[in-house]
Design a protein around this motif. Sequence first.
Motif, PDB file in Angstrom:
ATOM      1  N   ASP A   1       1.733   6.285  -6.941  1.00 37.37           N
ATOM      2  CA  ASP A   1       0.649   7.363  -7.599  1.00 37.37           C
ATOM      3  C   ASP A   1       0.864   8.741  -7.347  1.00 37.37           C
ATOM      4  O   ASP A   1       0.604   9.551  -8.101  1.00 37.37           O
ATOM      5  CB  ASP A   1      -0.802   6.912  -6.728  1.00 37.37           C
TER       6      ASP A   1
ATOM      7  N   LEU B   1       0.885  -1.189  -0.070  1.00 35.86           N
ATOM      8  CA  LEU B   1       0.046  -0.038   0.165  1.00 35.86           C
ATOM      9  C   LEU B   1       0.805   1.194   0.067  1.00 35.86           C
ATOM     10  O   LEU B   1       0.519   2.236  -0.835  1.00 35.86           O
ATOM     11  CB  LEU B   1      -1.051   0.131   1.193  1.00 35.86           C
TER      12      LEU B   1
ATOM     13  N   PHE C   1       2.417   1.865  -3.436  1.00 32.68           N
ATOM     14  CA  PHE C   1       1.535   1.951  -4.489  1.00 32.68           C
ATOM     15  C   PHE C   1       1.027   3.525  -4.342  1.00 32.68           C
ATOM     16  O   PHE C   1       0.992   4.364  -5.246  1.00 32.68           O
ATOM     17  CB  PHE C   1       0.443   1.078  -4.297  1.00 32.68           C
ATOM     18  N   ILE C   2       1.006   3.927  -3.052  1.00 26.69           N
ATOM     19  CA  ILE C   2       0.388   5.252  -2.702  1.00 26.69           C
ATOM     20  C   ILE C   2       1.669   6.342  -3.380  1.00 26.69           C
ATOM     21  O   ILE C   2       1.465   7.419  -4.151  1.00 26.69           O
ATOM     22  CB  ILE C   2       0.132   5.610  -1.417  1.00 26.69           C
ATOM     23  N   THR C   3       2.940   5.993  -2.866  1.00 26.35           N
ATOM     24  CA  THR C   3       4.070   6.684  -3.391  1.00 26.35           C
ATOM     25  C   THR C   3       4.033   6.637  -4.802  1.00 26.35           C
ATOM     26  O   THR C   3       4.281   7.705  -5.466  1.00 26.35           O
ATOM     27  CB  THR C   3       5.406   5.955  -2.792  1.00 26.35           C
TER      28      THR C   3
ATOM     29  N   LEU D   1      -6.180   8.704  -7.169  1.00 22.57           N
ATOM     30  CA  LEU D   1      -5.336   7.739  -6.966  1.00 22.57           C
ATOM     31  C   LEU D   1      -5.925   6.605  -8.183  1.00 22.57           C
ATOM     32  O   LEU D   1      -6.880   6.180  -8.223  1.00 22.57           O
ATOM     33  CB  LEU D   1      -5.730   7.025  -5.784  1.00 22.57           C
TER      34      LEU D   1
ATOM     35  N   MET E   1      -2.897  -3.924  -7.243  1.00 21.68           N
ATOM     36  CA  MET E   1      -2.380  -3.740  -5.904  1.00 21.68           C
ATOM     37  C   MET E   1      -2.598  -4.966  -5.120  1.00 21.68           C
ATOM     38  O   MET E   1      -1.633  -5.387  -4.485  1.00 21.68           O
ATOM     39  CB  MET E   1      -2.938  -2.448  -4.946  1.00 21.68           C
TER      40      MET E   1
ATOM     41  N   LEU F   1      -3.461   3.674  -9.304  1.00 22.82           N
ATOM     42  CA  LEU F   1      -2.900   2.261  -8.779  1.00 22.82           C
ATOM     43  C   LEU F   1      -3.317   1.801  -7.589  1.00 22.82           C
ATOM     44  O   LEU F   1      -3.799   0.691  -7.625  1.00 22.82           O
ATOM     45  CB  LEU F   1      -1.313   2.393  -8.823  1.00 22.82           C
ATOM     46  N   SER F   2      -3.344   2.718  -6.397  1.00 25.50           N
ATOM     47  CA  SER F   2      -3.489   2.182  -5.149  1.00 25.50           C
ATOM     48  C   SER F   2      -5.158   1.979  -4.936  1.00 25.50           C
ATOM     49  O   SER F   2      -5.644   1.522  -3.885  1.00 25.50           O
ATOM     50  CB  SER F   2      -3.191   3.063  -4.065  1.00 25.50           C
TER      51      SER F   2
ATOM     52  N   LEU G   1      -6.038  -4.972   1.008  1.00 24.51           N
ATOM     53  CA  LEU G   1      -5.705  -4.181  -0.122  1.00 24.51           C
ATOM     54  C   LEU G   1      -6.582  -4.377  -1.403  1.00 24.51           C
ATOM     55  O   LEU G   1      -6.651  -3.939  -2.511  1.00 24.51           O
ATOM     56  CB  LEU G   1      -4.390  -5.223  -1.014  1.00 24.51           C
TER      57      LEU G   1
END
Lengths: 548, 225
Positions: free
Chosen positions: A398, A391, A394-396, A416, A424, A418-419, A500
């Motif tokens: 994004d 997570l 993925f946030i990074t 957002l 994910m 990808l996340s 997720l």
Amino acid sequence: MKTSIWLREIRRRANSWFIITMLGALVIIMPVAYVVLSFFQPTGENWEHIKEFLLADYVKGSVILVGSVGFLSTTIGLVLAWIVAAYEFPLRKQFKWLLIIPLAIPPYIAAYTYSTMTSYTGVIQSLFRNYFDYQFTPGTIEIMSLRGAVFVLTLFLYPYVYMIALNYFEKQSASYIESAKTLGLNGFQMFFRLGLPIARPAIIAGSMLVIFEVLSDYGVASFFGVRTISTAIFQTWFGMYDINAAMRLAAWLLVIILGIFMLERFLRKGRKYDTNVTQSRPLARKKLRGWTAWLASLSCSIVFFSAFLIPFVQLIYWSLKTYEKVWRADFITLITNSLVAALIGALIISFFAILAARTINLYPSASSNLLARIMTSGYAVPGAVVAIGVLALFITLDEKLAFIYPKLLDVESGSLVLSMSIAMLITGYVIRFMAQGFNSVESGYTKVPPSYREASFLLGRSMTYTFWKVEFPLLRGSILIGFALAFLEIMKELPLTLLLRPFNFDTLATRTYQYAIDERIYEAAPSSLLLICLSILSVIIILRFEEK
Amino acid sequence: MFVDIQNLSFRYSKKQQPVIDRFSFTIKKGEIVGIVGASGSGKSTLLRLLAGLEDPTAGSIELDGRLIVGDNTYIEAEKRGVGMVFQNYALFPHLTVSENICFGLHKMKRPEKKKRLDEMLELVQLQEFAKRYPHELSGGQQQRVALARALAPSPSILLMDEPFSNLDTNLKSLIRMEVRDILQKANITCLFVSHDQADVDAICDRIIYIDCATYIGSDKESITV
């Protein structure tokens, strides 16, 4: 060596097979590295609060659970494996594989089934009240709290030890046992003085698997209200919405796991047996007669009944009562979601497992050993830790890709992508269960001598052609076993999926869990049953191909 | 020279002594050369280096006027046009005899391939066994399939790594004769490795003795170990 020759070597090996393998390894190691890096980040007051008042409890809960379940399931698994491997008794052949089947029941399903069955209104107490007019003192047989968690986890995790120990006893120990017989050891002496010590590597390997499963467990512990580090990660995440504090907890859990690995190293130290006895042949089993034979059958039956048949039949009964109510249109969606996620996950796992196993087989060296370690590291990392790493990553991603999204997709800037996607979840599955696929393919490669590949090269065939026409046909069984194992684990996986999944994405596992924590136990039965049946199917595939 | 090996060196790991150390020798076209040496003397490694299955740490190899290994050159095994018979034959267990033999004939068209297959089956006298799988053949038959498979794509040189070590002693002399006949009929340059003097005596035009990677001598120079 000259520089020019070094360069020649690098050019040769940097083919597409190798590059994709390295990319796969990178994806696997990144989220875990992310969690470890959280040690260097500042923490908020939540973490101070957790550290001061809760951490000790969480660690204590995890340690007690790991200790008791580890000891009990290792004992049960080991004794059953010894009985099945060393003795002949009625129904031995059937029990040999029936005792693996409990693996198909996810422990959290068993948890709610057993706790309901043993409650005041459950089938056991009602039976005694109505037919024998007997009242249990409250608290005698109820399966609940820590006791319940230990009972359920033990009963449904022992097959890990059983499978490894059985394989070991059957294939490796014949010559030792035969010589012990000639030295006049009886049955019990044989087990304690021979079986136990020589099976030590297998015992350690099996109990390590159990320990990692216990540390990863969220469903059982949260259902019974046992405080562990895994449940704490969930609470910090969903209760406090503090991902940094959750990450710090995850990092501490990794430290504990590292400690367990070091303990394992220490336990194995100086005990290197040559497990590759070249003339491995099956063990001649001793025929049990009279009451001992029945005792053996009885012990196997008790375990099989409690770890599979009783909860299974109970679930069928509940399902018959509720399936009409539960069977709505979205039930099909649940099944498709589960199947699609498991299929995609298992396919990607098989793909990278083949690539990595092949790279290691092709260029054996210290660095490829490291690659193997990385590929298999996920099995030791609890689902919640993998989830939090994925997570965060993925946030990074994004954040970094935010500028490009409006150009590529029909989304507003700053959203957002990808996340919020199923990618994910799948990434989480792949990291967590890569080991299942990889270990199977890698052991398959030990049966394909390198000279097959070399002969194909010398006949002018490319690497890719050689793989499809020579290696793949010979590896098919192993690849399929790895695929089925990964599929089975993904179907059953709860914590990762809960953490997720995209918004509104439910699987059989999450729906079952949702019903169970809402105390709608009967309604949880149909989805549980379906999940178990699909799992049994994969177990059967695994067993069939392993026999070959 | 058809094969020209210059100052070839090789070691399996940095910690170990080199298995082959600045080794040089040459083979003429059409020659059948035997290499004799104790086990561990690096004779199989020499074949593997020539075939492209191991990479030398130094030195160069030329084959039929083409540089295949040099400081900046490395032709991959699949592009060298070298045939090899492995010690364990390495016949693909999931393919039949004819599929095994045709494995390296991918550059040929179908009728051409069929013709070559028939030639090969005739050469090794296995016409009736075309549809069998390797495990359904005797050791000697398997060896002939391996030979046919290696010869089918018309390699420029044939390498044989202890091809008789898996055979019964009483079969050996018969099969040695067969192999010599096949090699003569095929009219091919051949490098042959064995630890058994009798093998090379029966088959080879010239014999080289090696010991721990250094050239000791050939029989023409009448130096023996």
